[in-house]
Enzyme design. Structure first.
Site, short mmCIF file in Angstrom:
data_model
loop_
_atom_site.label_atom_id
_atom_site.label_comp_id
_atom_site.label_asym_id
_atom_site.label_seq_id
_atom_site.Cartn_x
_atom_site.Cartn_y
_atom_site.Cartn_z
N ASP A 123 10.95 11.86 11.85
CA ASP A 123 10.38 11.70 10.51
C ASP A 123 8.87 11.99 10.53
OD1 ASP A 123 10.46 11.20 7.83
OD2 ASP A 123 10.36 9.02 8.00
N LEU A 136 13.57 2.90 2.06
CA LEU A 136 14.24 1.77 2.70
C LEU A 136 13.38 0.52 2.79
CD1 LEU A 136 16.03 3.61 5.66
CD2 LEU A 136 16.82 3.26 3.30
N GLY A 137 12.10 0.63 2.58
CA GLY A 137 11.21 -0.53 2.68
C GLY A 137 9.83 -0.21 2.15
N GLN A 138 8.90 -1.17 2.27
CA GLN A 138 7.52 -0.94 1.85
C GLN A 138 6.57 -1.66 2.80
OE1 GLN A 138 8.25 -2.19 -2.15
NE2 GLN A 138 7.28 -4.20 -1.88
N ALA A 153 5.29 2.55 -0.56
CA ALA A 153 6.71 2.23 -0.75
C ALA A 153 7.55 3.42 -0.32
CB ALA A 153 6.99 1.88 -2.21
N ALA A 154 8.58 3.15 0.44
CA ALA A 154 9.50 4.19 0.89
C ALA A 154 10.91 3.84 0.42
CB ALA A 154 9.45 4.31 2.41
N LYS A 171 5.89 -4.07 7.55
CA LYS A 171 6.92 -3.32 6.82
C LYS A 171 8.10 -4.25 6.53
CE LYS A 171 9.18 0.22 8.75
NZ LYS A 171 9.49 1.62 9.14
N ILE A 200 0.82 -1.21 0.00
CA ILE A 200 0.00 0.00 0.00
C ILE A 200 0.86 1.26 0.00
CG2 ILE A 200 -1.91 -1.12 1.20
CD1 ILE A 200 -0.94 0.45 3.71
#
Length: 670
Positions: free
Chosen positions: A268, A115-117, A112-113, A137, A110
């Site tokens: 963040d 460093l991960g999703q 995506a970043a 995550k 749902i």
């Protein structure tokens, strides 16, 4: 070497375009286009550079506004990796198949970043509980090696970048801070610990119950997989609910508590990580990036914020030196009038609200350039401040989206007021003295500044209301409100151990008592009438020999008048504050409520009896000390009345005249 060649090759075209703009004088004209191209380039270079771009997007001291805007697009441009890879990582980390661990697992993430999703999955309920949704995550494959290599390359070129662009900041230190933060984010067990630590620390504050982090599912969490309860809510900046401004205030108080109290700051807080839940609470997501502040830095920041919120701008340059914003070799310039005036103008405009849009940026830049030309590079950005700036710039952006006149400095006042009034440290006590006495804080005859006290009381009230959730419609009886108020007052003013606030309270209360007593005595004496010898009737009756008629202990002076006037203003402030709440209006209380509240107050006083006794003893000691000081330093006044000729009738207007002339004779005082 291969990675260095890859980075250089992909960056080459962009750098050539940038060089062409520079030599053709079109850097500013093409800045918007180049910013978009830079955003695309960083996305191609991979997660490390995306993270750096996201971090740079709040560094307005390093980049122009066009590049800041361009890099903010990176939040929405991160491509996902394949779900097949994600499933493989999950099964490898948790030691079971997806089907054994999850009732449902989606084919696509749902979000995506860099460093991960994240996937929204459903797990089986335990001990008869229903199946429920969780957020899973998953870390990107081989991300640790890629980040370590990229940060090594960037650190090697950091000194060259600093020299080439004449950056007035410790750029190598900034890169090291980035690298440490990125590596910490890759340990999801540490992220889970951070979230739990936040919840444990916030439970010990008044904010408990209005803000939280998602509970961690420990059995489904490893270094590369983090599973938490799924939180239903909407992004704070997208919410149309009428309580968003209240939640913005709660968010500000929460981040100030983390930064200045618990010492672990969530770094963040982009809009996607701040949610308004369906029951009106604030949820903070993603605890991978934090920064820790040592106690000495926390106190210095509190002092600085106290100076900002009370508009004591002359103290700001010293704060900036202690905080590392002014280099040590420029310490001799911090009291320069040009520095103080420039900072006062910037902070004054910032305090008025509206964010950077309310500030005349061109004038600020011109003033700073003039200072730089005259005194060299006066300001720098310390590495630790990068994440603090990121956190609070995002909070300011959310506040401005809800209120165009939002002022982040004014929003700091509630927490600063609460901290100044409740903190027991000596340095915070000094900041409290500065806040309420201003420039006169070191004078023996200091009297509290009414306007500053009004600001402090208002801020503390706002913090208490915000933290209690009262504005969110929580049902609280008037007896409960007054019981809470009694607890606060007794905790602040009737503690067994003397606190900075209690010391100031006792000092000022003793001055009020002695000044009021002298003023009342003077009024009664004057109203009793004046005898032919110039003495008042009451003064003659009480002191027929005139032993005390010139004593400073019984005569009111200008300081007493100031003290009494300040006392009147404070009484009006308390009356006005209480009248704004029907819960504290005595005229609206029923007989049953009066009995209940009386019982509460008596019980609270009994519970705090040792503290009340200790406070009373300190007050008595202070009264004796003030009397002794007045006797020691006070001078007996010489009161004179005009001379008259022998054949003139004696007349008096009932007043005693204090005129010192060569033709006057000394008369005894009343």
């Amino acid at each position: 070497v291969k990675r260095a060649i890859e980075v250089a090759f992909l960056s080459g075209t962009f750098l050539l375009k940038l060089a062409s703009d520079y030599f053709s004088g079109k850097l500013e004209e093409n800045s918007e286009r180049r910013a978009e191209e830079l955003s695309v380039l960083l996305t191609k270079l991979g997660p490390s550079f995306i993270k750096i771009g996201q971090s740079l997007s709040i560094r307005t001291d390093l980049l122009s506004p066009a590049y800041v805007r361009g890099l903010k697009q990176l939040q929405d441009q991160v491509p996902p990796f394949s779900t097949a890879d994600a499933r493989e990582i999950i099964e490898s980390e948790l030691g079971s198949s997806i089907e054994e661990m999850f009732v449902e697992f989606p084919p696509e993430p749902i979000a995506a970043a860099s460093l991960g999703q994240v996937y929204r999955a459903k797990i089986r309920g335990q001990d008869g509980e229903e199946d429920h949704w969780v957020a899973v995550k998953v870390q990107r494959p081989n991300i640790m090696n890629q980040i370590a290599l990229d940060m090594h390359l960037i650190r090697d070129v950091a000194p060259f970048i600093k020299r080439t662009f004449n950056l007035n900041t410790d750029f190598v230190g900034v890169v090291d801070t980035w690298g440490a933060g990125f590596v910490d984010e890759l340990d999801y067990i540490e992220e889970a610990i951070n979230a739990k630590t936040f919840m444990e620390s916030i439970e010990r504050t008044p904010l408990s119950g209005v803000v939280f982090s998602p509970p961690v599912v420990d059995e489904l969490t490893t270094r590369k997989v983090l599973t938490t309860e799924w939180i239903v809510g909407e992004r704070l900046d997208k919410s149309g609910k009428e309580d968003v401004s209240i939640l913005c205030s709660i968010a500000m108080n929460t981040y100030l508590t983390m930064m200045l109290e618990t010492g672990v700051l969530h770094c963040d807080p982009h809009p996607g990580n701040l949610l308004r839940t369906t029951d009106g609470k604030l949820c903070i997501l993603d605890w991978g990036m934090i920064t820790k502040l040592d106690p000495d830095l926390q106190i210095t920041l509190i002092e600085h914020m106290a100076h900002l919120t009370s508009a004591d701008y002359e103290e700001v340059p010293k704060d900036l030196l202690l905080l590392g914003f002014i280099p040590d070799d420029k310490a001799d310039l911090i009291r320069d009038s040009g520095v103080v005036e420039t900072l006062a103008e910037i902070y004054g405009a910032w305090t008025s609200g509206g964010g950077a849009a309310a500030i005349n940026v061109n004038k600020v830049i011109a003033d700073l350039q003039d200072l730089t030309a005259e005194k060299g590079n006066l300001f720098q950005i310390p590495p630790y401040f990068a994440y603090i700036a990121k956190s609070f710039s995002v909070l300011e952006g959310i506040g401005l989206s809800n209120d165009p006149k939002y002022s982040i400095i004014n929003e700091c006042l509630p927490y600063v007021s609460k901290r100044l009034l409740t903190d027991k440290s000596e340095r915070t006590g000094g900041a409290l003295s500065t806040f309420i006495f201003g420039p006169d804080k070191n004078k023996e005859d200091r009297i509290i500044d009414y306007d500053r006290v009004e600001q402090l009381v208002s801020g503390f009230g706002d913090y208490t209301t915000s933290a209690s959730g009262e504005l969110q419609g929580k049902n609280t009886t008037r007896a409960e409100i007054i019981e809470g108020l009694a607890d606060q007052v007794l905790d602040l003013l009737a503690s067994e151990e003397e606190t900075p606030l209690q010391g100031i309270f006792i000092e000022q209360l003793a001055k009020i008592i002695t000044s009021s007593s002298r003023t009342v005595w003077s009024d009664l004496r004057e109203r009793s009438g004046v005898l032919s010898n110039g003495r008042t009737v009451l003064g003659t009756l009480v002191d027929p020999l005139g032993i005390f008629r010139t004593s400073p202990v019984v005569r009111a002076n200008q300081l007493d008048e100031r003290t009494v006037e300040t006392t009147r203003n404070l009484i009006n402030l308390l009356t006005t504050t209480n009248s704004g709440s029907s819960a504290l209006d005595p005229s609206t209380l029923t007989n049953a409520e009066v009995v209940e509240i009386s019982s509460i107050i008596v019980r609270k006083l009994w519970e705090k009896r040792s503290g009340v006794l200790a406070t009373s003893n300190r007050l008595a000691t202070q009264l004796l000390q003030l009397t002794a000081n007045r006797l020691e330093s006070g001078e007996r006044e010489i009161l004179v009345v005009p001379t008259r000729k022998v054949d003139e009738p004696a007349e008096t207007d009932g007043a005693i005249h204090a005129e010192i002339e060569s033709k006057s004779v000394v008369q005894p005082k009343a």
